[in-house]
Write a protein that holds these residues in place. Sequence first.
Motif, PDB file in Angstrom:
ATOM      1  N   TYR A  81       0.798  -1.221   0.000  1.00  0.00           N
ATOM      2  CA  TYR A  81       0.000   0.000   0.000  1.00  0.00           C
ATOM      3  C   TYR A  81       0.833   1.275   0.000  1.00  0.00           C
ATOM      4  CZ  TYR A  81      -3.832  -3.152   1.161  1.00  0.00           C
ATOM      5  OH  TYR A  81      -4.750  -4.163   1.149  1.00  0.00           O
ATOM      6  N   GLN A  82       2.159   1.158  -0.072  1.00  0.00           N
ATOM      7  CA  GLN A  82       2.994   2.354  -0.139  1.00  0.00           C
ATOM      8  C   GLN A  82       2.574   3.174  -1.366  1.00  0.00           C
ATOM      9  OE1 GLN A  82       7.246   1.682  -0.510  1.00  0.00           O
ATOM     10  NE2 GLN A  82       7.686   3.485   0.714  1.00  0.00           N
ATOM     11  N   ALA A  83       2.451   4.468  -1.174  1.00  0.00           N
ATOM     12  CA  ALA A  83       1.912   5.336  -2.232  1.00  0.00           C
ATOM     13  C   ALA A  83       2.660   5.168  -3.556  1.00  0.00           C
ATOM     14  CB  ALA A  83       1.976   6.788  -1.781  1.00  0.00           C
ATOM     15  N   GLY A  84       1.910   4.815  -4.603  1.00  0.00           N
ATOM     16  CA  GLY A  84       2.463   4.718  -5.944  1.00  0.00           C
ATOM     17  C   GLY A  84       3.337   3.519  -6.209  1.00  0.00           C
ATOM     18  N   ALA A  85       3.381   2.577  -5.262  1.00  0.00           N
ATOM     19  CA  ALA A  85       4.320   1.459  -5.402  1.00  0.00           C
ATOM     20  C   ALA A  85       3.883   0.452  -6.461  1.00  0.00           C
ATOM     21  CB  ALA A  85       4.510   0.761  -4.057  1.00  0.00           C
ATOM     22  N   PHE A  86       2.589   0.158  -6.538  1.00  0.00           N
ATOM     23  CA  PHE A  86       2.114  -0.883  -7.443  1.00  0.00           C
ATOM     24  C   PHE A  86       0.916  -0.397  -8.250  1.00  0.00           C
ATOM     25  CE2 PHE A  86       4.341  -3.157  -4.081  1.00  0.00           C
ATOM     26  CZ  PHE A  86       5.166  -3.993  -4.833  1.00  0.00           C
ATOM     27  N   GLU A  87       1.007  -0.557  -9.546  1.00  0.00           N
ATOM     28  CA  GLU A  87      -0.064  -0.134 -10.448  1.00  0.00           C
ATOM     29  C   GLU A  87      -1.374  -0.830 -10.120  1.00  0.00           C
ATOM     30  OE1 GLU A  87      -1.865   1.961 -13.512  1.00  0.00           O
ATOM     31  OE2 GLU A  87       0.125   2.225 -12.629  1.00  0.00           O
ATOM     32  N   ALA A  88      -1.297  -2.101  -9.725  1.00  0.00           N
ATOM     33  CA  ALA A  88      -2.512  -2.870  -9.450  1.00  0.00           C
ATOM     34  C   ALA A  88      -3.300  -2.309  -8.272  1.00  0.00           C
ATOM     35  CB  ALA A  88      -2.166  -4.333  -9.191  1.00  0.00           C
ATOM     36  N   LEU A 100      -3.218   1.056  -7.518  1.00  0.00           N
ATOM     37  CA  LEU A 100      -3.719   2.340  -8.007  1.00  0.00           C
ATOM     38  C   LEU A 100      -4.970   2.177  -8.869  1.00  0.00           C
ATOM     39  CD1 LEU A 100      -0.320   4.037  -8.982  1.00  0.00           C
ATOM     40  CD2 LEU A 100      -1.748   4.548  -7.006  1.00  0.00           C
ATOM     41  N   ASN A 101      -4.981   1.141  -9.718  1.00  0.00           N
ATOM     42  CA  ASN A 101      -6.128   0.979 -10.627  1.00  0.00           C
ATOM     43  C   ASN A 101      -7.210   0.041 -10.086  1.00  0.00           C
ATOM     44  OD1 ASN A 101      -5.169  -1.663 -11.121  1.00  0.00           O
ATOM     45  ND2 ASN A 101      -4.034  -1.014 -12.941  1.00  0.00           N
ATOM     46  N   GLY A 102      -6.987  -0.509  -8.889  1.00  0.00           N
ATOM     47  CA  GLY A 102      -7.998  -1.351  -8.257  1.00  0.00           C
ATOM     48  C   GLY A 102      -8.006  -2.796  -8.702  1.00  0.00           C
ATOM     49  N   HIS A 103      -7.103  -3.185  -9.600  1.00  0.00           N
ATOM     50  CA  HIS A 103      -7.088  -4.561 -10.100  1.00  0.00           C
ATOM     51  C   HIS A 103      -6.746  -5.575  -9.012  1.00  0.00           C
ATOM     52  CE1 HIS A 103      -6.439  -3.209 -14.545  1.00  0.00           C
ATOM     53  NE2 HIS A 103      -7.664  -3.012 -14.120  1.00  0.00           N
ATOM     54  N   ILE A 104      -6.107  -5.116  -7.956  1.00  0.00           N
ATOM     55  CA  ILE A 104      -5.728  -6.033  -6.879  1.00  0.00           C
ATOM     56  C   ILE A 104      -6.962  -6.658  -6.232  1.00  0.00           C
ATOM     57  CG2 ILE A 104      -5.666  -4.231  -5.108  1.00  0.00           C
ATOM     58  CD1 ILE A 104      -3.232  -5.708  -3.895  1.00  0.00           C
ATOM     59  N   TRP A 105      -8.106  -5.958  -6.286  1.00  0.00           N
ATOM     60  CA  TRP A 105      -9.334  -6.478  -5.674  1.00  0.00           C
ATOM     61  C   TRP A 105     -10.257  -7.129  -6.699  1.00  0.00           C
ATOM     62  CZ3 TRP A 105      -7.252  -6.412  -1.403  1.00  0.00           C
ATOM     63  CH2 TRP A 105      -6.592  -5.301  -0.903  1.00  0.00           C
ATOM     64  N   GLU A 106      -9.926  -6.983  -7.965  1.00  0.00           N
ATOM     65  CA  GLU A 106     -10.801  -7.482  -9.026  1.00  0.00           C
ATOM     66  C   GLU A 106     -10.265  -8.736  -9.707  1.00  0.00           C
ATOM     67  OE1 GLU A 106     -10.834  -4.069 -11.505  1.00  0.00           O
ATOM     68  OE2 GLU A 106     -11.943  -2.825 -10.069  1.00  0.00           O
ATOM     69  N   THR A 107      -8.967  -8.977  -9.594  1.00  0.00           N
ATOM     70  CA  THR A 107      -8.343 -10.100 -10.288  1.00  0.00           C
ATOM     71  C   THR A 107      -8.505 -11.396  -9.494  1.00  0.00           C
ATOM     72  OG1 THR A 107      -6.680  -8.589 -11.193  1.00  0.00           O
ATOM     73  CG2 THR A 107      -6.196 -10.954 -11.314  1.00  0.00           C
ATOM     74  N   PRO A 108      -9.010 -12.454 -10.107  1.00  0.00           N
ATOM     75  CA  PRO A 108      -9.078 -13.754  -9.415  1.00  0.00           C
ATOM     76  C   PRO A 108      -7.686 -14.217  -8.994  1.00  0.00           C
ATOM     77  CG  PRO A 108     -10.359 -13.782 -11.454  1.00  0.00           C
ATOM     78  CD  PRO A 108      -9.555 -12.524 -11.482  1.00  0.00           C
ATOM     79  N   VAL A 109      -7.627 -14.935  -7.884  1.00  0.00           N
ATOM     80  CA  VAL A 109      -6.339 -15.425  -7.369  1.00  0.00           C
ATOM     81  C   VAL A 109      -6.242 -16.929  -7.626  1.00  0.00           C
ATOM     82  CG1 VAL A 109      -4.834 -15.603  -5.356  1.00  0.00           C
ATOM     83  CG2 VAL A 109      -6.413 -13.658  -5.579  1.00  0.00           C
ATOM     84  N   PRO A 110      -5.488 -17.342  -8.660  1.00  0.00           N
ATOM     85  CA  PRO A 110      -5.377 -18.775  -8.964  1.00  0.00           C
ATOM     86  C   PRO A 110      -4.474 -19.500  -7.971  1.00  0.00           C
ATOM     87  CG  PRO A 110      -3.993 -17.505 -10.457  1.00  0.00           C
ATOM     88  CD  PRO A 110      -4.759 -16.507  -9.637  1.00  0.00           C
ATOM     89  N   GLN A 111      -4.546 -20.819  -8.000  1.00  0.00           N
ATOM     90  CA  GLN A 111      -3.729 -21.642  -7.102  1.00  0.00           C
ATOM     91  C   GLN A 111      -2.239 -21.354  -7.265  1.00  0.00           C
ATOM     92  OE1 GLN A 111      -4.272 -24.042  -4.759  1.00  0.00           O
ATOM     93  NE2 GLN A 111      -6.489 -23.949  -4.762  1.00  0.00           N
TER      94      GLN A 111
END
Length: 229
Positions: free
Chosen positions: A160-167, A169-180
């Motif tokens: 969550y460090q500011a600007g560290a990860f694009e995912a 910033l764009n919210g994809h971290i909560w929208e992308t399925p997490v595979p095995q």
Amino acid sequence: MKMISAVRKNGRALRVTAVLLLIVALTLSLSFGTGASYRRGDSGEMVTQIQTKLKNWGYYTGEVDGIFGSQTESAVRYFQKRNGLAVDGIVGRQTLSALGLKDTASSGAGAYSSEIQLLARTIAAEGRGESYLGQVAIGAVIMNRVEHSSFPNTISGVVYQAGAFEAVLNGHIWETPVPQSCMRAAVEAYNGYDPTYGCLYYYNPAKTSNAWMTSRPVHMVIGSHYFCK
């Protein structure tokens, strides 16, 4: 000698079984919420996720610190009012769903599994289309930052460090399925497997325009990512 060999084999089998059981437990906790709610006075990784969402969407102007205080409560109320939810300042199942979040709390998993869950989510969002080695490498970079004095000393702090990860910033971290594969990669990276040999950064040259990042010496290439120190 045969007895020693058998003991070693049994030890390896037990370690593999333990990892597999952990992956199953983490997968279940990612898939099924416990119905927990979050309110003023709470703290932790889920509160950080709530604050991050609210801040990205313009409802929250305070610091993303993982502490559910009066500012967070006011932001939640504002969000609930604007989205036709019961306005109580409490983030329950419906508000979590409206925020696009899943409750990852688990009665027995604790902070250990919560951190690995976040690591797996980040790997999934940042490493879409990458090989398993590439997924582990992303996790390893995050773990290397946790251990480095220039970065926060927790997985959630690094992610969550500011600007560290694009995912993030764009919210994809909560929208992308997490595979095995990402769950396994997270466990391996958490336990010390580092195919990058200490790298602290990575980027995709086809997508990155950051001059500072592209100026760093490249130590290795895994899939579409360049890894740097």
